[in-house]
Design a protein around this motif. Structure first.
Motif, PDB file in Angstrom:
ATOM      1  N   SER A  37       7.444   0.919   0.757  1.00  0.00           N
ATOM      2  CA  SER A  37       7.385   0.207   2.035  1.00  0.00           C
ATOM      3  C   SER A  37       5.975  -0.019   2.554  1.00  0.00           C
ATOM      4  O   SER A  37       5.746  -0.943   3.337  1.00  0.00           O
ATOM      5  CB  SER A  37       8.193   0.961   3.091  1.00  0.00           C
ATOM      6  OG  SER A  37       7.638   2.241   3.317  1.00  0.00           O
ATOM      7  N   ILE A  38       5.012   0.790   2.120  1.00  0.00           N
ATOM      8  CA  ILE A  38       3.656   0.701   2.677  1.00  0.00           C
ATOM      9  C   ILE A  38       2.620   0.206   1.670  1.00  0.00           C
ATOM     10  O   ILE A  38       1.688  -0.513   2.023  1.00  0.00           O
ATOM     11  CB  ILE A  38       3.226   2.078   3.241  1.00  0.00           C
ATOM     12  CG1 ILE A  38       3.982   2.355   4.540  1.00  0.00           C
ATOM     13  CG2 ILE A  38       1.728   2.151   3.487  1.00  0.00           C
ATOM     14  CD1 ILE A  38       3.651   3.672   5.176  1.00  0.00           C
ATOM     15  N   ASP A  39       2.782   0.555   0.409  1.00  0.00           N
ATOM     16  CA  ASP A  39       1.700   0.261  -0.533  1.00  0.00           C
ATOM     17  C   ASP A  39       1.568  -1.219  -0.857  1.00  0.00           C
ATOM     18  O   ASP A  39       0.558  -1.638  -1.417  1.00  0.00           O
ATOM     19  CB  ASP A  39       1.865   1.071  -1.821  1.00  0.00           C
ATOM     20  CG  ASP A  39       0.539   1.253  -2.545  1.00  0.00           C
ATOM     21  OD1 ASP A  39      -0.457   1.561  -1.859  1.00  0.00           O
ATOM     22  OD2 ASP A  39       0.485   1.052  -3.769  1.00  0.00           O
ATOM     23  N   CYS A  40       2.550  -2.014  -0.485  1.00  0.00           N
ATOM     24  CA  CYS A  40       2.407  -3.463  -0.664  1.00  0.00           C
ATOM     25  C   CYS A  40       1.235  -3.997   0.157  1.00  0.00           C
ATOM     26  O   CYS A  40       0.657  -5.042  -0.172  1.00  0.00           O
ATOM     27  CB  CYS A  40       3.697  -4.174  -0.283  1.00  0.00           C
ATOM     28  SG  CYS A  40       4.360  -3.675   1.328  1.00  0.00           S
ATOM     29  N   ASP A  41       0.849  -3.274   1.206  1.00  0.00           N
ATOM     30  CA  ASP A  41      -0.299  -3.674   2.025  1.00  0.00           C
ATOM     31  C   ASP A  41      -1.595  -2.969   1.618  1.00  0.00           C
ATOM     32  O   ASP A  41      -2.683  -3.401   2.003  1.00  0.00           O
ATOM     33  CB  ASP A  41      -0.031  -3.363   3.496  1.00  0.00           C
ATOM     34  CG  ASP A  41       1.089  -4.204   4.076  1.00  0.00           C
ATOM     35  OD1 ASP A  41       1.201  -5.384   3.700  1.00  0.00           O
ATOM     36  OD2 ASP A  41       1.866  -3.679   4.891  1.00  0.00           O
ATOM     37  N   LEU A  42      -1.474  -1.883   0.861  1.00  0.00           N
ATOM     38  CA  LEU A  42      -2.655  -1.070   0.540  1.00  0.00           C
ATOM     39  C   LEU A  42      -3.100  -1.182  -0.910  1.00  0.00           C
ATOM     40  O   LEU A  42      -4.277  -0.975  -1.215  1.00  0.00           O
ATOM     41  CB  LEU A  42      -2.366   0.401   0.871  1.00  0.00           C
ATOM     42  CG  LEU A  42      -2.098   0.723   2.337  1.00  0.00           C
ATOM     43  CD1 LEU A  42      -1.744   2.195   2.499  1.00  0.00           C
ATOM     44  CD2 LEU A  42      -3.302   0.361   3.206  1.00  0.00           C
ATOM     45  N   ASP A  43      -2.174  -1.445  -1.815  1.00  0.00           N
ATOM     46  CA  ASP A  43      -2.486  -1.606  -3.240  1.00  0.00           C
ATOM     47  C   ASP A  43      -3.170  -0.386  -3.842  1.00  0.00           C
ATOM     48  O   ASP A  43      -4.070  -0.510  -4.673  1.00  0.00           O
ATOM     49  CB  ASP A  43      -3.361  -2.856  -3.463  1.00  0.00           C
ATOM     50  CG  ASP A  43      -2.656  -4.137  -3.060  1.00  0.00           C
ATOM     51  OD1 ASP A  43      -1.507  -4.341  -3.492  1.00  0.00           O
ATOM     52  OD2 ASP A  43      -3.249  -4.922  -2.295  1.00  0.00           O
ATOM     53  N   SER A  44      -2.741   0.809  -3.421  1.00  0.00           N
ATOM     54  CA  SER A  44      -3.377   2.010  -3.965  1.00  0.00           C
ATOM     55  C   SER A  44      -2.866   2.361  -5.359  1.00  0.00           C
ATOM     56  O   SER A  44      -3.613   2.904  -6.173  1.00  0.00           O
ATOM     57  CB  SER A  44      -3.172   3.196  -3.018  1.00  0.00           C
ATOM     58  OG  SER A  44      -1.805   3.562  -2.918  1.00  0.00           O
ATOM     59  N   TYR A  45      -1.616   2.047  -5.635  1.00  0.00           N
ATOM     60  CA  TYR A  45      -1.032   2.358  -6.945  1.00  0.00           C
ATOM     61  C   TYR A  45      -1.060   1.129  -7.846  1.00  0.00           C
ATOM     62  O   TYR A  45      -0.783   0.015  -7.407  1.00  0.00           O
ATOM     63  CB  TYR A  45       0.420   2.814  -6.811  1.00  0.00           C
ATOM     64  CG  TYR A  45       0.589   4.249  -6.375  1.00  0.00           C
ATOM     65  CD1 TYR A  45       0.651   5.286  -7.306  1.00  0.00           C
ATOM     66  CD2 TYR A  45       0.702   4.570  -5.030  1.00  0.00           C
ATOM     67  CE1 TYR A  45       0.825   6.604  -6.900  1.00  0.00           C
ATOM     68  CE2 TYR A  45       0.865   5.885  -4.614  1.00  0.00           C
ATOM     69  CZ  TYR A  45       0.927   6.898  -5.554  1.00  0.00           C
ATOM     70  OH  TYR A  45       1.092   8.199  -5.153  1.00  0.00           O
ATOM     71  N   VAL A  46      -1.357   1.360  -9.111  1.00  0.00           N
ATOM     72  CA  VAL A  46      -1.238   0.295 -10.107  1.00  0.00           C
ATOM     73  C   VAL A  46       0.054   0.447 -10.887  1.00  0.00           C
ATOM     74  O   VAL A  46       0.599  -0.520 -11.409  1.00  0.00           O
ATOM     75  CB  VAL A  46      -2.468   0.278 -11.042  1.00  0.00           C
ATOM     76  CG1 VAL A  46      -2.588   1.553 -11.855  1.00  0.00           C
ATOM     77  CG2 VAL A  46      -2.445  -0.933 -11.960  1.00  0.00           C
TER      78      VAL A  46
END
Length: 471
Positions: A37-46
């Motif tokens: 829900s959140i990483d779509c805005d942060l891109d921390s995970y590949v």
């Protein structure tokens, strides 16, 4: 799971898991939902390893229930910088060149995390080859405090994920500041261990004699818990040291009475912004109140070491990439390609001169720790760095030198450091400082960091993030 749990310190979560107040499966499921829900805005995970993470969590719960508790990482969700080999999982090191590479074995640090019962959530994004910029085709992670600010390099995704509550700790690497800058930018605690304290086997190389593998966490105790698992000699890495690994969590419980903290007033104030100087002064006051002694010192001149760092790194990176550069030059981004060209052009004579100067600096810094236990310094001399400022670095060599002033010298000497949040800018962004210790004395770093964090709350500040999807 209660919403506040995603910002728990790793050690606090570990206590709840051990007491079976909460299950690893419950925590892991909530973490995966939060990433979704959140990483779509942060891109921390590949790469998110949802299926294996849930299986590892289920195993952890069964082991804990049957009394087979493995220690403070058992059942704890962790992220890996995507340069650590992970068996069968894409491991690209921030490149497009290696995006299809699936290692046939785990890096030693990954194997040790798994043996300790950690749950591996996924692989965190990083700059290309762990150098200075993300590949043009890669989405850079965004600073969760403010997307207009730099998230730090090269362990950008590892720090963003930890700061955003998308894991409870992570592994990074540091060649010129790559654990310390992201920790400073994201309000985290990280340890760059002594060179050789942690095995580099199965880790994509940037510069072999400068690369340090280390933990990123929310507290000194968290970083100590992670370091205690990954540190130690590894026969697969003959450069790893055979010295016994201390109990870092025991060190975290100790006070700092009588510790000698060195301060170089000139080095810590020369062209250092006012907010950073105020943070350093407040930090000194906190340590004095805790019973530590401060000692004025004169740190060796690092001007030449800073100038030497890039060609030193460049030569070693050129060796690391020899099989693919220049043969596959078109697949490289311009920044990494440029440093590889620099390395290939440097003469053996010039490289040897750099190595001799490194040895001399190492000797001077080692001698300094005969008179002090720790050195207190900034991470960089300016306030939190905007993306606009970072984009001008290529045209401002003096600015690059300032950014590296307090970081790359300790990659050149191999001395260990801990980065700790110690204040906030006028805009509310984190400001951090470093403590440096004698070779292999990470225990004193954890001890001092934990003592500082018992009387301050900077490490408990978190960015305000809103999920796109309600759970």
């Amino acid at each position: 799971m209660a919403d506040a749990l995603h910002y728990l310190e790793l050690t606090a979560l570990a206590a709840r898991l051990k007491a079976r107040e909460i299950s690893a499966l419950e925590v892991t499921r909530a973490q995966l939902d939060r990433i979704d829900s959140i990483d779509c805005d942060l891109d921390s995970y590949v790469h998110v390893m949802a299926e294996t993470a849930m299986a590892e969590a289920e195993t952890a719960d069964a082991d804990i229930a049957q009394g087979r508790y493995r220690g403070p990482l058992h059942g704890v969700p962790i992220a890996l910088k995507d340069l650590f080999w992970t068996e069968g999982v894409p491991t690209a090191a921030g490149t497009t060149l290696h995006r299809d590479f699936r290692p046939s074995e785990d890096a030693t640090v990954v194997r040790r995390l798994k043996s300790a019962g950690a749950v591996i959530l996924g692989k965190a994004q990083l700059t290309e080859g762990a150098y200075a910029d993300h590949h043009p085709l890669v989405k850079p992670p965004k600073n969760p405090w403010n997307a207009s600010y730099w998230p730090g390099i090269s362990s950008s995704g590892s720090a963003v994920a930890t700061a955003a509550g998308l894991c409870f700790g992570s592994l990074g690497s540091d060649t010129g500041g790559s654990i310390r800058w992201p920790c400073a930018a994201n309000g985290l605690t990280g340890v760059k261990p002594s060179w050789g304290r942690v095995s580099r086997h199965g880790t994509f190389e940037l510069a072999a004699t400068l690369d340090h593998v280390g933990p990123i966490g929310r507290s000194a105790a968290d970083a100590g818990a992670l370091l205690g698992v990954i540190a130690g000699h590894d026969p697969n890495d003959p450069t790893s040291l055979v010295d016994p690994v201390p109990d870092y969590l025991a060190a975290a419980a100790q006070d700092v009475r009588g510790l000698r903290i060195g301060v170089d007033p000139a080095w810590n104030s020369d062209d250092v912004d006012v907010a950073t100087q105020r943070m350093l002064a407040d930090t000194i006051d906190a340590f004095r109140a805790l019973g530590a002694d401060t000692v004025n010192v004169r740190f060796p001149d690092v001007t030449q070491a800073i100038a030497d760092w890039t060609p030193n790194c460049a030569v070693e990176a050129a060796v690391a990439h020899e099989a693919t550069y220049p043969a596959r030059k078109d697949e490289y981004g311009p920044i990494l390609a440029s440093v590889l060209e620099t390395g290939r052009a440097l003469s053996a004579l010039d490289y040897q001169k750099i190595l001799l100067r490194r040895l001399a600096l190492r000797g001077r810094v080692t001698a300094l720790f005969e008179t002090i236990d720790l050195l207190l310094i900034p991470v960089h001399p300016f306030p939190p760095v905007t993306l606009a400022m970072i984009q001008t670095l290529g045209e401002q060599p003096d600015l690059i030198a300032k950014l590296q002033r307090y970081t790359c010298p300790f990659d050149m000497t191999g001395h260990p450091t801990i980065t700790l949040p110690g204040g906030a800018s006028a805009d509310g962004l984190p400001i951090a400082f470093q403590l440096v210790a004698a070779h292999l004395d990470e225990a004193t770093l954890v001890r001092a960091g934990a003592a500082f964090q018992r009387v301050t709350s900077w490490h408990r500040r978190h960015p305000s993030l809103t999920s796109r999807r309600q759970h």
